[in-house]
Design a protein around this motif. Structure first.
Motif, PDB file in Angstrom:
ATOM      1  N   TYR A 113      59.037  69.690 128.848  1.00 22.20           N
ATOM      2  CA  TYR A 113      57.688  70.114 128.468  1.00 22.20           C
ATOM      3  C   TYR A 113      57.787  70.821 127.135  1.00 22.20           C
ATOM      4  O   TYR A 113      58.535  71.783 126.997  1.00 22.20           O
ATOM      5  CB  TYR A 113      57.112  71.091 129.487  1.00 22.20           C
ATOM      6  N   ARG A 114      57.029  70.349 126.157  1.00 20.29           N
ATOM      7  CA  ARG A 114      57.099  70.983 124.850  1.00 20.29           C
ATOM      8  C   ARG A 114      55.724  71.355 124.338  1.00 20.29           C
ATOM      9  O   ARG A 114      54.787  70.563 124.373  1.00 20.29           O
ATOM     10  CB  ARG A 114      57.762  70.072 123.824  1.00 20.29           C
ATOM     11  N   LYS A 115      55.609  72.593 123.869  1.00 15.86           N
ATOM     12  CA  LYS A 115      54.381  73.035 123.206  1.00 15.86           C
ATOM     13  C   LYS A 115      54.722  73.414 121.779  1.00 15.86           C
ATOM     14  O   LYS A 115      55.582  74.253 121.542  1.00 15.86           O
ATOM     15  CB  LYS A 115      53.758  74.222 123.937  1.00 15.86           C
ATOM     16  N   TYR A 137      54.522  76.624 131.718  1.00 15.92           N
ATOM     17  CA  TYR A 137      54.521  75.177 131.874  1.00 15.92           C
ATOM     18  C   TYR A 137      54.443  74.771 133.339  1.00 15.92           C
ATOM     19  O   TYR A 137      53.850  73.782 133.692  1.00 15.92           O
ATOM     20  CB  TYR A 137      55.797  74.579 131.289  1.00 15.92           C
ATOM     21  N   TYR A 193      65.347  75.338 132.362  1.00 15.03           N
ATOM     22  CA  TYR A 193      66.037  75.727 131.144  1.00 15.03           C
ATOM     23  C   TYR A 193      65.002  75.850 130.039  1.00 15.03           C
ATOM     24  O   TYR A 193      64.277  74.904 129.763  1.00 15.03           O
ATOM     25  CB  TYR A 193      67.081  74.671 130.780  1.00 15.03           C
ATOM     26  N   SER A 195      63.972  76.903 126.057  1.00 18.14           N
ATOM     27  CA  SER A 195      64.486  77.205 124.723  1.00 18.14           C
ATOM     28  C   SER A 195      63.375  77.140 123.690  1.00 18.14           C
ATOM     29  O   SER A 195      62.260  76.717 123.981  1.00 18.14           O
ATOM     30  CB  SER A 195      65.625  76.251 124.354  1.00 18.14           C
ATOM     31  N   GLN A 201      62.515  76.186 119.568  1.00 18.02           N
ATOM     32  CA  GLN A 201      63.011  75.441 118.418  1.00 18.02           C
ATOM     33  C   GLN A 201      62.213  75.849 117.192  1.00 18.02           C
ATOM     34  O   GLN A 201      61.006  76.027 117.274  1.00 18.02           O
ATOM     35  CB  GLN A 201      62.818  73.937 118.640  1.00 18.02           C
ATOM     36  N   ALA A 256      58.418  75.491 118.452  1.00 19.10           N
ATOM     37  CA  ALA A 256      58.116  74.786 119.688  1.00 19.10           C
ATOM     38  C   ALA A 256      58.831  75.459 120.853  1.00 19.10           C
ATOM     39  O   ALA A 256      59.982  75.887 120.728  1.00 19.10           O
ATOM     40  CB  ALA A 256      58.561  73.328 119.590  1.00 19.10           C
ATOM     41  N   PHE A 257      58.119  75.595 121.961  1.00 14.98           N
ATOM     42  CA  PHE A 257      58.721  76.090 123.191  1.00 14.98           C
ATOM     43  C   PHE A 257      59.018  74.899 124.081  1.00 14.98           C
ATOM     44  O   PHE A 257      58.151  74.043 124.271  1.00 14.98           O
ATOM     45  CB  PHE A 257      57.768  77.024 123.923  1.00 14.98           C
ATOM     46  N   GLU A 258      60.207  74.838 124.612  1.00 13.39           N
ATOM     47  CA  GLU A 258      60.540  73.725 125.485  1.00 13.39           C
ATOM     48  C   GLU A 258      61.082  74.214 126.819  1.00 13.39           C
ATOM     49  O   GLU A 258      61.920  75.114 126.859  1.00 13.39           O
ATOM     50  CB  GLU A 258      61.565  72.805 124.803  1.00 13.39           C
ATOM     51  N   ASP A 259      60.600  73.590 127.888  1.00 12.15           N
ATOM     52  CA  ASP A 259      61.130  73.834 129.225  1.00 12.15           C
ATOM     53  C   ASP A 259      61.763  72.553 129.715  1.00 12.15           C
ATOM     54  O   ASP A 259      61.150  71.492 129.634  1.00 12.15           O
ATOM     55  CB  ASP A 259      60.009  74.258 130.181  1.00 12.15           C
ATOM     56  N   VAL A 260      62.979  72.667 130.222  1.00  9.12           N
ATOM     57  CA  VAL A 260      63.705  71.480 130.656  1.00  9.12           C
ATOM     58  C   VAL A 260      64.018  71.599 132.141  1.00  9.12           C
ATOM     59  O   VAL A 260      64.493  72.639 132.598  1.00  9.12           O
ATOM     60  CB  VAL A 260      65.023  71.334 129.873  1.00  9.12           C
TER      61      VAL A 260
END
Lengths: 238, 238
Positions: free
Chosen positions: A204-206, B70, B229, B231, B233, A175-179
């Motif tokens: 945002y998570r893909k 995103y 930010y 990341s 997972q 999963a790619f996450e943008d915070v």
DNA sequence: GAGTGGTCTAGACCACGGT
DNA sequence: CCGTGGTCTAGACCACTCC
């Protein structure tokens, strides 16, 4: 249809690493290629995977070593499970599935899920609480193509990922996450029972499956005063 | 002492990707190896790096494609390589080293760095900018024990991690990061030239070396409207 | 069948760390 | 100096997608 060679090497090396101590040295690449009777390229493919996942680290001119992992918080760097995290901290997790609708995705979501033309997606709205206090408000988008005739019923009381995996055979492997930090707007503040303007995290998570196909896209808003996003970074650039 | 070939390919492909749209297709690997006059292995090394960083995705039998982003704003990510990330997005990174002092750490910092009794730490205050606009204000704590007689001079114009590695033989192999949303207070808002109360990211990072010894602890505040930010997972249950 | 990415081989030389 | 990981080549065949 065998597992690829380098995958077999990975599995075996993982077992060996479990019997070693942090900072123990592994055999050199040239020793390993003799042990496994494969080419150096194949060994390096395996070692690269182990390095990415933080099980080992390599030092130019010195060798390959076992990382000191699992020493701090065990769950960081892995795919995030709200319920598990909350339970772990001794609190009671609750998930309110508020609605599930088949919608025409906007351009941004269609892009994330690689949807063509008129393909639709399910929109799942959820509110997640710990000890009955709201933590996260989220909207999850799931391609109709992959999850035909999804119903709200089958999602009750079961982790979403379990349903996707068991019933629809879709397993998220990465999963790619943008915070991002945002100030809460009016609607979000009502759901999260927090003042308008408070700092909160927008995530945002893909999630993609083993074939690199997106299976899920989620936009979450989490209370800034209660929620901490943790992650782990490995060597590569350090 | 040239940059490795695959690094050059990476740099060039990044530029090309910046001119493409999400889900556009890149040339095939066999086309690329002709364009760059390198072997397929070298092309694949480059593509693998881009894939890991989420710039592209590959579909077996179909091709290689530009990933979707995103958010619309130019995204800066990855705490530990601010300068590189900024350069990558076509902007000019600047680091203002504001001060370096030997201090008595408070309890929290002493805890993070495993400091005993009266052991001291260097406090390095930095302001980081992209195209002369402030992005991140940070305080970094370094154990005096590991970095005796550190000076502000030797940090000028060189990445911090390079100094720690080359001069003091301390290599970070892993970093733990906690990310939180906060409303800017007065002092922070002045440094970041942003309104008091704006949402921003507070990032706590602890870096450890191969012996699991903490070598650095940093508290950063990043402008919420400019900083994302990012990341990745993994699902470790496979 | 043609084209794509995925896996694999058997070599080679370079850069770095330690003796 | 030798042994380590890092980079690189020029091939090969397999597995998948689409026509």
């Amino acid at each position: 249809m065998e597992k690829p060679l380098y995958r077999q090497v990975i599995s075996d090396l993982e077992k060996r690493i479990n019997h070693l101590k942090p900072n123990d040295r592994l055999p050199s690449e040239r020793q390993l290629l003799i042990q496994y009777n494969v080419s150096r390229n194949t060994i390096r493919l395996a070692l690269q995977d182990l390095e990415e996942r933080g099980l080992i680290y390599r030092l130019h001119g010195k060798g390959t070593f076992v990382s000191s992992r699992y020493l701090d918080q065990p769950n960081i760097g892995e795919m995030y499970s709200f319920s598990e995290e909350v339970r772990r901290s001794g609190q009671k997790p609750t998930t309110l599935n508020q609605s599930l609708k088949l919608v025409e995705p906007n351009q941004k979501i269609a892009e994330q899920l690689n949807l063509q033309n008129a393909e639709k997606a399910y929109e799942l709205v959820r509110l997640r609480l710990a000890n009955d206090q709201p933590y996260i408000y989220s909207k999850t988008y799931l391609p109709e193509k992959l999850f035909p005739s999804l119903t709200l019923d089958e999602l009750q009381g079961v982790p979403l990922y379990d349903v996707l995996k068991d019933k629809y055979k879709q397993l998220g492997v990465m999963a790619f996450e943008d915070v991002q930090a945002v100030n809460l707007d009016k609607q979000e503040s009502e759901y999260l029972q927090e003042e308008v303007g408070s700092a909160s995290l927008k995530i945002y998570r893909k999630t993609i499956n083993e074939k690199n196909v997106p299976i899920e896209f989620t936009i979450s808003v989490a209370r800034g005063d209660k929620f901490i996003y943790r992650s782990k970074q490995y060597n590569h650039l350090l």
